[in-house]
Design a protein around this motif. Sequence first.
Motif, mmCIF file in Angstrom:
data_model
loop_
_atom_site.group_PDB
_atom_site.id
_atom_site.type_symbol
_atom_site.label_atom_id
_atom_site.label_comp_id
_atom_site.label_asym_id
_atom_site.label_seq_id
_atom_site.Cartn_x
_atom_site.Cartn_y
_atom_site.Cartn_z
ATOM 1 N N GLY A 179 70.076 -24.931 -58.165
ATOM 2 C CA GLY A 179 68.671 -25.072 -57.778
ATOM 3 C C GLY A 179 68.416 -24.494 -56.404
ATOM 4 O O GLY A 179 67.428 -23.777 -56.180
ATOM 5 N N ALA A 180 69.299 -24.785 -55.469
ATOM 6 C CA ALA A 180 69.168 -24.225 -54.123
ATOM 7 C C ALA A 180 69.270 -22.698 -54.161
ATOM 8 O O ALA A 180 68.523 -21.996 -53.475
ATOM 9 N N ALA A 181 70.165 -22.184 -54.990
ATOM 10 C CA ALA A 181 70.312 -20.726 -55.115
ATOM 11 C C ALA A 181 69.047 -20.087 -55.679
ATOM 12 O O ALA A 181 68.613 -19.018 -55.212
ATOM 13 N N VAL A 182 68.436 -20.726 -56.667
ATOM 14 C CA VAL A 182 67.191 -20.202 -57.247
ATOM 15 C C VAL A 182 66.079 -20.223 -56.201
ATOM 16 O O VAL A 182 65.293 -19.268 -56.089
ATOM 17 N N ILE A 183 65.999 -21.292 -55.428
ATOM 18 C CA ILE A 183 64.986 -21.378 -54.376
ATOM 19 C C ILE A 183 65.180 -20.263 -53.362
ATOM 20 O O ILE A 183 64.223 -19.595 -52.965
ATOM 21 N N LEU A 184 66.416 -20.035 -52.954
ATOM 22 C CA LEU A 184 66.675 -18.970 -51.972
ATOM 23 C C LEU A 184 66.411 -17.587 -52.567
ATOM 24 O O LEU A 184 65.908 -16.700 -51.871
ATOM 25 N N ALA A 185 66.712 -17.403 -53.844
ATOM 26 C CA ALA A 185 66.412 -16.119 -54.499
ATOM 27 C C ALA A 185 64.905 -15.892 -54.568
ATOM 28 O O ALA A 185 64.429 -14.786 -54.299
ATOM 29 N N ALA A 186 64.168 -16.932 -54.906
ATOM 30 C CA ALA A 186 62.705 -16.808 -54.940
ATOM 31 C C ALA A 186 62.161 -16.528 -53.545
ATOM 32 O O ALA A 186 61.204 -15.751 -53.390
ATOM 33 N N ALA A 187 62.756 -17.128 -52.552
ATOM 34 C CA ALA A 187 62.338 -16.870 -51.171
ATOM 35 C C ALA A 187 62.570 -15.417 -50.799
ATOM 36 O O ALA A 187 61.728 -14.789 -50.147
ATOM 37 N N ALA A 188 63.700 -14.864 -51.227
ATOM 38 C CA ALA A 188 64.003 -13.464 -50.929
ATOM 39 C C ALA A 188 63.018 -12.528 -51.613
ATOM 40 O O ALA A 188 62.534 -11.569 -51.003
ATOM 41 N N VAL A 189 62.697 -12.829 -52.863
ATOM 42 C CA VAL A 189 61.744 -11.998 -53.607
ATOM 43 C C VAL A 189 60.357 -12.071 -52.971
ATOM 44 O O VAL A 189 59.643 -11.079 -52.889
ATOM 45 N N GLY A 190 59.993 -13.252 -52.500
ATOM 46 C CA GLY A 190 58.687 -13.448 -51.884
ATOM 47 C C GLY A 190 58.652 -13.126 -50.406
ATOM 48 O O GLY A 190 57.681 -13.440 -49.731
ATOM 49 N N ASP A 191 59.691 -12.535 -49.884
ATOM 50 C CA ASP A 191 59.788 -12.151 -48.478
ATOM 51 C C ASP A 191 59.703 -13.359 -47.541
ATOM 52 O O ASP A 191 59.093 -13.302 -46.483
ATOM 53 N N HIS A 192 60.313 -14.478 -47.958
ATOM 54 C CA HIS A 192 60.357 -15.689 -47.143
ATOM 55 C C HIS A 192 61.793 -16.157 -46.927
ATOM 56 O O HIS A 192 62.025 -17.345 -46.673
ATOM 57 N N VAL A 231 66.676 -20.781 -42.684
ATOM 58 C CA VAL A 231 66.672 -21.622 -41.479
ATOM 59 C C VAL A 231 66.368 -23.067 -41.851
ATOM 60 O O VAL A 231 67.068 -23.992 -41.437
ATOM 61 N N GLY A 232 65.320 -23.278 -42.647
ATOM 62 C CA GLY A 232 64.944 -24.635 -43.040
ATOM 63 C C GLY A 232 66.018 -25.324 -43.857
ATOM 64 O O GLY A 232 66.324 -26.503 -43.637
ATOM 65 N N GLY A 233 66.607 -24.595 -44.795
ATOM 66 C CA GLY A 233 67.666 -25.167 -45.615
ATOM 67 C C GLY A 233 68.894 -25.522 -44.795
ATOM 68 O O GLY A 233 69.461 -26.608 -44.947
ATOM 69 N N CYS A 234 69.302 -24.615 -43.932
ATOM 70 C CA CYS A 234 70.497 -24.865 -43.117
ATOM 71 C C CYS A 234 70.272 -25.982 -42.103
ATOM 72 O O CYS A 234 71.173 -26.799 -41.864
ATOM 73 N N LYS A 259 73.868 -31.435 -50.171
ATOM 74 C CA LYS A 259 73.625 -30.238 -50.987
ATOM 75 C C LYS A 259 72.170 -30.154 -51.430
ATOM 76 O O LYS A 259 71.585 -29.067 -51.456
ATOM 77 N N LEU A 260 71.586 -31.284 -51.768
ATOM 78 C CA LEU A 260 70.168 -31.301 -52.142
ATOM 79 C C LEU A 260 69.297 -30.889 -50.961
ATOM 80 O O LEU A 260 68.296 -30.190 -51.140
ATOM 81 N N ALA A 261 69.677 -31.286 -49.756
ATOM 82 C CA ALA A 261 68.916 -30.948 -48.559
ATOM 83 C C ALA A 261 68.815 -29.435 -48.356
ATOM 84 O O ALA A 261 67.822 -28.950 -47.808
ATOM 85 N N LEU A 262 69.802 -28.696 -48.810
ATOM 86 C CA LEU A 262 69.748 -27.237 -48.675
ATOM 87 C C LEU A 262 68.537 -26.670 -49.418
ATOM 88 O O LEU A 262 67.746 -25.921 -48.854
ATOM 89 N N GLY A 263 68.378 -27.036 -50.675
ATOM 90 C CA GLY A 263 67.250 -26.535 -51.456
ATOM 91 C C GLY A 263 65.920 -27.093 -50.990
ATOM 92 O O GLY A 263 64.927 -26.362 -50.869
ATOM 93 N N LEU A 264 65.881 -28.391 -50.704
ATOM 94 C CA LEU A 264 64.626 -29.007 -50.276
ATOM 95 C C LEU A 264 64.196 -28.489 -48.908
ATOM 96 O O LEU A 264 63.003 -28.249 -48.675
ATOM 97 N N GLY A 265 65.148 -28.325 -48.017
ATOM 98 C CA GLY A 265 64.826 -27.762 -46.704
ATOM 99 C C GLY A 265 64.305 -26.344 -46.806
ATOM 100 O O GLY A 265 63.379 -25.950 -46.092
#
Length: 141
Positions: A35-48, A54-57, A80-86
């Motif tokens: 889930g965290a990986a999908v969130i980060l991938a979506a962030a990369a696609v959306g230029d975020h 930073v927020g996840g880490c 681990k959940l905090a990574l995706g939620l952050g």
Amino acid sequence: MGEIGGLAVFAAWCAWLSVSDLRTRRLPNAVTLPGAAVILAAAAVGDHLRPALVGGCLLAGGYLLVHLARPAAMGGGDVKLALGLGAVTAMAGPQAWLAAAVGAFVVTACVGGALRLAGRPVAHLPHGPSMCLVSLLALAL
């Protein structure tokens, strides 16, 4: 998928993890980390990607410090959940990130206090549902 579709998928992920944590007192790696990986991938696609990383880490790092200082108080699944939620709340802005970071502890403390007042045991109160609920509320507002 769009913003509404992404929020619906995120809400379903949070619901799955919350139910798992309430039933088993565990947040499974097979769900939190992808889930965290999908969130980060979506962030990369959306230029975020930068605010998401930073927020996840930052959130995961804070949770990790609590986990290392007092492992009984904070499980590794919460870290681990905090990574995706952050990551996802940071994409919504610093106010959403801060609300999610602080609010989860407030909600868990309130639930624990209410359980104590009701005379119920509070030894192993899951924190994941509070993390998810407050993150969803921070995104909705």
